[in-house]
Write a protein that holds these residues in place. Structure first.
Motif, PDB file in Angstrom:
ATOM      1  N   PRO A 185      -5.521  -1.668  -3.752  1.00  0.00           N
ATOM      2  CA  PRO A 185      -5.131  -0.053  -3.230  1.00  0.00           C
ATOM      3  C   PRO A 185      -4.253   0.522  -4.055  1.00  0.00           C
ATOM      4  N   PHE A 186      -3.291   0.075  -4.963  1.00  0.00           N
ATOM      5  CA  PHE A 186      -2.424   0.821  -5.901  1.00  0.00           C
ATOM      6  C   PHE A 186      -3.369   1.353  -7.104  1.00  0.00           C
ATOM      7  N   THR A 187      -4.178   0.563  -7.447  1.00  0.00           N
ATOM      8  CA  THR A 187      -5.015   1.240  -8.639  1.00  0.00           C
ATOM      9  C   THR A 187      -6.090   2.090  -8.182  1.00  0.00           C
ATOM     10  N   THR A 188      -6.608   1.640  -6.975  1.00  0.00           N
ATOM     11  CA  THR A 188      -7.623   3.104  -6.596  1.00  0.00           C
ATOM     12  C   THR A 188      -6.809   4.071  -6.305  1.00  0.00           C
ATOM     13  N   ALA A 189      -5.698   3.932  -5.807  1.00  0.00           N
ATOM     14  CA  ALA A 189      -4.858   5.271  -5.517  1.00  0.00           C
ATOM     15  C   ALA A 189      -4.461   5.955  -6.600  1.00  0.00           C
ATOM     16  N   SER A 190      -4.231   5.206  -7.605  1.00  0.00           N
ATOM     17  CA  SER A 190      -3.981   5.981  -9.053  1.00  0.00           C
ATOM     18  C   SER A 190      -4.839   6.858  -9.477  1.00  0.00           C
ATOM     19  N   TYR A 191      -6.130   6.608  -9.203  1.00  0.00           N
ATOM     20  CA  TYR A 191      -7.156   7.600  -9.568  1.00  0.00           C
ATOM     21  C   TYR A 191      -7.337   8.642  -8.463  1.00  0.00           C
ATOM     22  N   MET A 192      -7.252   8.350  -7.185  1.00  0.00           N
ATOM     23  CA  MET A 192      -7.062   9.266  -6.036  1.00  0.00           C
ATOM     24  C   MET A 192      -6.151  10.379  -6.101  1.00  0.00           C
ATOM     25  N   ILE A 193      -4.953  10.024  -6.735  1.00  0.00           N
ATOM     26  CA  ILE A 193      -4.014  10.816  -6.788  1.00  0.00           C
ATOM     27  C   ILE A 193      -3.958  11.569  -8.060  1.00  0.00           C
ATOM     28  N   GLU A 194      -3.986  10.987  -9.109  1.00  0.00           N
ATOM     29  CA  GLU A 194      -4.151  11.511 -10.466  1.00  0.00           C
ATOM     30  C   GLU A 194      -5.254  12.515 -10.705  1.00  0.00           C
ATOM     31  N   GLY A 195      -6.282  12.104 -10.048  1.00  0.00           N
ATOM     32  CA  GLY A 195      -7.596  12.965 -10.101  1.00  0.00           C
ATOM     33  C   GLY A 195      -8.404  12.171 -11.136  1.00  0.00           C
ATOM     34  N   GLY A 196      -8.042  11.128 -11.894  1.00  0.00           N
ATOM     35  CA  GLY A 196      -8.694  10.453 -12.941  1.00  0.00           C
ATOM     36  C   GLY A 196      -8.038   9.393 -13.702  1.00  0.00           C
ATOM     37  N   PRO A 197      -8.298   9.115 -14.708  1.00  0.00           N
ATOM     38  CA  PRO A 197      -7.311   8.174 -15.689  1.00  0.00           C
ATOM     39  C   PRO A 197      -6.173   8.741 -15.914  1.00  0.00           C
ATOM     40  N   SER A 198      -5.037   8.004 -15.967  1.00  0.00           N
ATOM     41  CA  SER A 198      -3.859   8.532 -16.708  1.00  0.00           C
ATOM     42  C   SER A 198      -3.214   7.712 -17.416  1.00  0.00           C
ATOM     43  N   LYS A 199      -2.311   8.207 -18.490  1.00  0.00           N
ATOM     44  CA  LYS A 199      -1.498   7.827 -19.319  1.00  0.00           C
ATOM     45  C   LYS A 199      -0.032   7.425 -19.009  1.00  0.00           C
ATOM     46  N   ASN A 200       0.313   8.360 -17.986  1.00  0.00           N
ATOM     47  CA  ASN A 200       1.826   8.038 -17.421  1.00  0.00           C
ATOM     48  C   ASN A 200       2.055   7.862 -15.930  1.00  0.00           C
ATOM     49  N   TYR A 201       1.275   8.091 -15.023  1.00  0.00           N
ATOM     50  CA  TYR A 201       0.987   8.057 -13.648  1.00  0.00           C
ATOM     51  C   TYR A 201       2.118   8.664 -13.031  1.00  0.00           C
ATOM     52  N   HIS A 202       2.289   9.856 -13.532  1.00  0.00           N
ATOM     53  CA  HIS A 202       3.526  10.546 -13.071  1.00  0.00           C
ATOM     54  C   HIS A 202       3.286  11.234 -11.840  1.00  0.00           C
ATOM     55  N   LYS A 203       2.138  11.831 -11.519  1.00  0.00           N
ATOM     56  CA  LYS A 203       1.650  12.341 -10.240  1.00  0.00           C
ATOM     57  C   LYS A 203       1.775  11.162  -9.043  1.00  0.00           C
ATOM     58  N   MET A 204       1.261  10.002  -9.270  1.00  0.00           N
ATOM     59  CA  MET A 204       0.820   9.161  -8.417  1.00  0.00           C
ATOM     60  C   MET A 204       2.545   8.297  -8.031  1.00  0.00           C
ATOM     61  N   LYS A 205       3.425   8.306  -9.039  1.00  0.00           N
ATOM     62  CA  LYS A 205       4.942   7.838  -8.683  1.00  0.00           C
ATOM     63  C   LYS A 205       5.615   9.042  -7.918  1.00  0.00           C
ATOM     64  N   ALA A 206       5.379  10.164  -8.473  1.00  0.00           N
ATOM     65  CA  ALA A 206       6.029  11.337  -7.652  1.00  0.00           C
ATOM     66  C   ALA A 206       5.634  11.119  -6.244  1.00  0.00           C
ATOM     67  N   PHE A 207       4.229  10.896  -5.815  1.00  0.00           N
ATOM     68  CA  PHE A 207       3.845  10.753  -4.532  1.00  0.00           C
ATOM     69  C   PHE A 207       4.774   9.596  -3.869  1.00  0.00           C
ATOM     70  N   MET A 208       4.485   8.569  -4.628  1.00  0.00           N
ATOM     71  CA  MET A 208       5.003   7.250  -3.966  1.00  0.00           C
ATOM     72  C   MET A 208       6.451   7.452  -3.472  1.00  0.00           C
ATOM     73  N   TYR A 209       7.174   8.056  -4.536  1.00  0.00           N
ATOM     74  CA  TYR A 209       8.427   8.091  -4.120  1.00  0.00           C
ATOM     75  C   TYR A 209       8.786   9.323  -3.114  1.00  0.00           C
ATOM     76  N   GLY A 210       8.209  10.368  -3.314  1.00  0.00           N
ATOM     77  CA  GLY A 210       8.290  11.462  -2.555  1.00  0.00           C
ATOM     78  C   GLY A 210       8.046  11.815  -1.250  1.00  0.00           C
ATOM     79  N   GLN A 211       6.695  11.088  -0.995  1.00  0.00           N
ATOM     80  CA  GLN A 211       6.101  11.114   0.204  1.00  0.00           C
ATOM     81  C   GLN A 211       5.929   9.646   0.670  1.00  0.00           C
ATOM     82  N   PRO A 212       6.903   8.915   1.108  1.00  0.00           N
ATOM     83  CA  PRO A 212       6.756   7.357   1.366  1.00  0.00           C
ATOM     84  C   PRO A 212       5.876   7.205   2.638  1.00  0.00           C
ATOM     85  N   ASP A 213       6.099   8.295   3.557  1.00  0.00           N
ATOM     86  CA  ASP A 213       5.324   7.813   4.757  1.00  0.00           C
ATOM     87  C   ASP A 213       3.684   7.801   4.327  1.00  0.00           C
ATOM     88  N   ALA A 214       3.740   8.986   3.484  1.00  0.00           N
ATOM     89  CA  ALA A 214       2.063   9.077   3.107  1.00  0.00           C
ATOM     90  C   ALA A 214       1.508   7.861   2.122  1.00  0.00           C
TER      91      ALA A 214
END
Length: 353
Positions: free
Chosen positions: A149-178
């Motif tokens: 789930p973490f790895t597939t979510a990284s693509y689903m949130i970032e929109g594709g491959p990422s070098k830093n996963y900033h969008k995903m981490k912001a989503f994880m930290y900022g929207q924990p329920d989601a």
């Protein structure tokens, strides 16, 4: 009168997964199907990954090819971790030279709530048919897989491959329920998808958490480990070996060792001896740096011996690369490497395999 001899099944990989006695160190390679093989490259001139995976006979051929060429001890199904995602509403394309591109990235809890459920028999029947074909053709175990789930979510949130996963981490930290809702939905998808593959005939399962190394231990324990425990606990009921693997995640190896898995896959950053010293008693799989296979044979042989001498101290060892085969690696090198591992492990046994 013509006598038809039954095929001899090589089960050394399965025995190594479970730490049972076997004759030699088993070998397989992540991404062994395709990429560096000229036969595969010829197919790719006229067929996309989508085309190949949707054609069970062609996909079975691609999957079986490295086993026939290299004498590997296991086959791994040719497909992509994105394969089940369109069924749950993810608009994904595998772009050559880029990787997965998501056209409807996840940005909110509402996006997560819109995700559907997978029905493997209806949504990915070609995957199940390919597995059934391969079980008729192979004389070695068939590994299938899914993305964690973490790895597939990284693509689903970032929109594709990422070098830093900033969008995903912001989503994880900022929207924990989601985030936790997304983890649960992807876990449900993974469990249903994998169970269908096992029912079709897959004999071992590897869960690729390729990019989870971007998290520290504390965040892994909070945001990821509970869902991985649920996935492996439910798959445990299927009685097939379970493998976990990630890249650049040596700091998480002990966390993986806690999971209800049979095999902990290691990349080249953590040696077999170090893993054992940390208390990892389960079967370990790995871990030659793929880049070494671009060097000369003397270097390859020396590095491989180092890994074998460490791994062969117990029967709980499977030889693999620390990541996937790259397109530049020669098939002849992989064939020679497999033969070397087999010969060396048979002639220099440290324990009874």
């Amino acid at each position: 009168m013509v006598f038809v001899l039954e095929k001899t099944f090589n089960d050394s990989f399965l025995k190594a997964c479970l730490g049972q006695e076997h004759d030699r160190v088993p070998v397989w390679y992540m991404r062994q199907a395709g990429r560096s093989q000229p036969e595969y490259r010829k197919i790719k001139e006229t067929h996309s990954l989508f085309d190949i995976t949707h054609d069970p006979e062609l996909c079975a051929y691609v999957t079986k090819l490295p086993v026939d060429q290299y004498d590997n001890d296991a086959a791994i199904l040719y497909k992509d971790i994105m394969t089940p995602l369109p069924a749950i509403g993810v608009d994904v394309e595998i772009k050559a030279g880029v990787g997965p591109v998501i056209y409807n990235p996840i940005t909110s809890k509402a996006d997560v709530e819109r995700l559907g459920e997978i029905s493997p028999e209806q949504d990915v029947p070609y995957v199940l048919e390919t597995i059934k074909l391969l079980r008729e053709q192979l004389t070695v175990p068939l590994i299938s897989f899914a993305g964690a789930p973490f790895t597939t979510a990284s693509y689903m949130i970032e929109g594709g491959p990422s070098k830093n996963y900033h969008k995903m981490k912001a989503f994880m930290y900022g929207q924990p329920d989601a985030w936790f809702l997304l983890m649960d939905k992807l876990a449900d998808t993974t469990i249903t998808y994998v169970k269908a593959q096992i029912k079709a005939g897959a004999q071992a399962i590897q869960i690729f958490d390729s990019w989870v190394g971007t998290l520290n231990v504390a965040d892994y324990r909070k945001y990821v480990k509970p869902v991985m425990e649920r996935i492996f606990r439910e798959l445990r009921e299927e009685n097939v070996p379970l493998i976990t693997f990630g890249v650049g995640a040596s700091h998480l190896a002990n966390e993986w060792n806690d999971l209800p898995v049979d095999v902990v896959g290691l990349d080249w950053r953590l040696s077999i001896d170090e893993a054992r010293q940390r208390g990892i008693k389960k079967t370990v799989q790995g871990n030659l740096d793929p880049a070494i296979l671009l060097s000369n044979w003397s270097v390859i042989e020396a590095k491989t011996k180092e890994i074998l001498d460490q791994g062969m101290k117990t029967p709980n060892f499977i030889f693999n690369l620390g990541h996937g085969v790259t397109p530049e690696i020669s098939p002849d090198t992989l064939k020679k490497l497999t033969a070397f591992v087999h010969d060396y492990s048979q002639n220099n046994k440290r324990v009874t395999y």
